[in-house]
Design a protein around this motif. Structure first.
Motif, short mmCIF file in Angstrom:
data_model
loop_
_atom_site.label_atom_id
_atom_site.label_comp_id
_atom_site.label_asym_id
_atom_site.label_seq_id
_atom_site.Cartn_x
_atom_site.Cartn_y
_atom_site.Cartn_z
N LEU A 170 1.17 -1.25 -0.05
CA LEU A 170 0.21 -0.47 0.26
C LEU A 170 0.75 0.60 0.22
CD1 LEU A 170 -2.71 -1.49 2.32
CD2 LEU A 170 -2.91 -0.69 0.41
N LEU A 171 0.86 2.10 -1.01
CA LEU A 171 1.50 3.10 -0.39
C LEU A 171 0.71 4.84 -1.34
CD1 LEU A 171 3.69 1.41 -4.07
CD2 LEU A 171 4.18 1.98 -1.38
N ALA A 172 0.82 5.28 0.41
CA ALA A 172 -0.02 6.66 -0.05
C ALA A 172 0.64 7.96 -0.57
CB ALA A 172 -0.29 7.08 0.92
N CYS A 173 0.39 8.39 -1.79
CA CYS A 173 1.26 8.67 -2.54
C CYS A 173 0.39 10.44 -2.61
CB CYS A 173 1.67 8.57 -4.04
SG CYS A 173 2.14 6.77 -3.93
N LYS A 174 1.41 11.80 -2.72
CA LYS A 174 1.38 12.84 -3.41
C LYS A 174 1.83 12.65 -4.62
CE LYS A 174 0.35 17.33 -2.37
NZ LYS A 174 -1.01 17.87 -1.60
N ILE A 175 1.07 12.82 -5.78
CA ILE A 175 1.78 13.13 -7.26
C ILE A 175 1.93 14.83 -7.83
CG2 ILE A 175 1.23 12.75 -9.41
CD1 ILE A 175 1.52 10.43 -7.58
N ARG A 176 3.44 15.17 -7.18
CA ARG A 176 3.69 16.87 -7.21
C ARG A 176 4.52 16.33 -8.51
NH1 ARG A 176 5.66 14.70 -2.57
NH2 ARG A 176 5.00 15.62 -0.36
N TYR A 177 4.76 15.39 -9.39
CA TYR A 177 5.61 16.23 -10.01
C TYR A 177 6.03 14.59 -11.80
CZ TYR A 177 8.75 18.91 -7.49
OH TYR A 177 8.77 19.99 -6.84
N LYS A 178 5.46 14.53 -13.16
CA LYS A 178 5.77 13.35 -13.59
C LYS A 178 6.12 12.42 -13.27
CE LYS A 178 6.77 12.07 -18.53
NZ LYS A 178 7.55 11.49 -18.00
N ARG A 179 7.75 12.29 -13.07
CA ARG A 179 8.55 11.71 -12.31
C ARG A 179 7.76 11.08 -11.15
NH1 ARG A 179 11.27 15.61 -9.81
NH2 ARG A 179 10.72 15.44 -7.20
N ASP A 180 6.78 11.23 -10.61
CA ASP A 180 5.58 9.79 -9.58
C ASP A 180 5.19 9.21 -10.12
OD1 ASP A 180 7.68 12.22 -7.86
OD2 ASP A 180 5.35 13.03 -7.93
N THR A 181 4.55 9.85 -11.34
CA THR A 181 3.59 8.63 -11.97
C THR A 181 4.80 8.09 -13.01
OG1 THR A 181 3.72 10.68 -13.69
CG2 THR A 181 1.40 9.97 -12.91
N ASP A 182 5.69 8.27 -13.19
CA ASP A 182 6.49 7.32 -14.51
C ASP A 182 7.39 6.56 -13.60
OD1 ASP A 182 6.88 9.22 -15.63
OD2 ASP A 182 8.70 10.05 -15.87
N PHE A 183 7.05 6.95 -11.84
CA PHE A 183 7.45 5.08 -10.63
C PHE A 183 6.58 4.17 -11.28
CE2 PHE A 183 7.34 3.25 -7.13
CZ PHE A 183 8.28 2.52 -6.38
#
Ligand SMILES: C[S@@+](CC[C@H](N)C(=O)[O-])C[C@H]1O[C@@H](n2cnc3c(N)ncnc32)[C@H](O)[C@@H]1O
Length: 218
Positions: A170-183
């Protein structure tokens, strides 16, 4: 690149990071997490993703009783503490410099009968993984740990090491930058990833990931 501007009170929404403690009520317990942004930076403040992860755990969709749980990049340890209060056996991890602060928060927030449910230990992603049993955890938790591009490959290797085909990540994520969605795309090459929760007020997503079978088994 800094996660957020490293200037005191640069943005009103971030000023809470400069408080010396943060209070919460989860799992029927009042919790007070010490914070020290100036000394330890990102590892010594409670991020919104940790709060949303605890809210998600409280929904009861994840069975925690007697489960073997590991938290990665725990910072102050809020998520691991709440998981322990909900009945899990938790290994709470972060990098070495964060561990004393983390251990003090764990000690201060767990009643004596829950202290034995938690181990605080070093886990720098991708390093010394042989100290952790391969596929040895039921649940892997991570709040706001996807933000440094240099760590993406070792973080993925860490998840692959810790997870069996039944481990729930389970990963709780703040998507700040495009690289975060790349991960998340990288994660999708070896895990089935789905969004399971979204907190609109804090703009935090919770993703669940399950390890895919090795390609040869398909
Ligand atoms: C944004 S903070 C989140 C802290 C906590 N999970 C929360 O949400 O409040 C990111 C955390 O990841 C940890 N971290 C960063 N790089 C790491 C690495 N290479 N290995 C292990 N932990 C790391 C930091 O020390 C920090 O505690």
């Amino acid at each position: 690149m800094a996660l957020v501007p490293y200037v005191e009170n640069a943005l009103p929404a971030l000023s809470k990071l400069h408080n010396s403690s943060a209070q919460f009520r989860f799992a029927n317990h009042n919790l007070s997490l010490a914070q020290d942004w100036k000394k330890l930076g990102v590892a010594a403040v409670v991020w919104d993703a940790a709060v949303v992860m605890c809210m998600y755990l409280e929904l009861g969709k994840v069975e925690l009783q007697r489960k073997k749980v590991i938290e990665l990049g725990a910072g102050t340890g809020l998520v691991g503490i709440v998981a322990a209060l909900m009945g899990a056996k938790v290994t709470i991890t972060d990098r070495q410099p964060a561990l004393d602060f983390l251990a003090a928060n764990v000690k201060a927030n767990l009643p004596p009968d829950s202290q034995e449910s938690v181990v605080v230990s070093e886990l720098t992603w991708g390093e010394g993984l042989d100290r952790y049993p391969p596929g040895g955890f039921d649940i892997v938790l991570g709040a706001d740990i996807i933000y440094l591009e240099d760590t993406f490959v070792p973080l993925l290797r860490t998840l692959e090491h810790l997870c069996s085909s039944t481990t729930e990540v389970l990963l709780a994520c703040k998507i700040r930058y495009k690289r975060d969605t790349d991960f998340l795309g990288m994660l999708g090459t070896s895990f089935a990833v789905e969004e399971v929760y979204y907190d609109k007020e804090r703009d935090i997503y919770v993703y669940k990931a399950l390890k895919l079978p090795p390609r040869g088994d398909l």
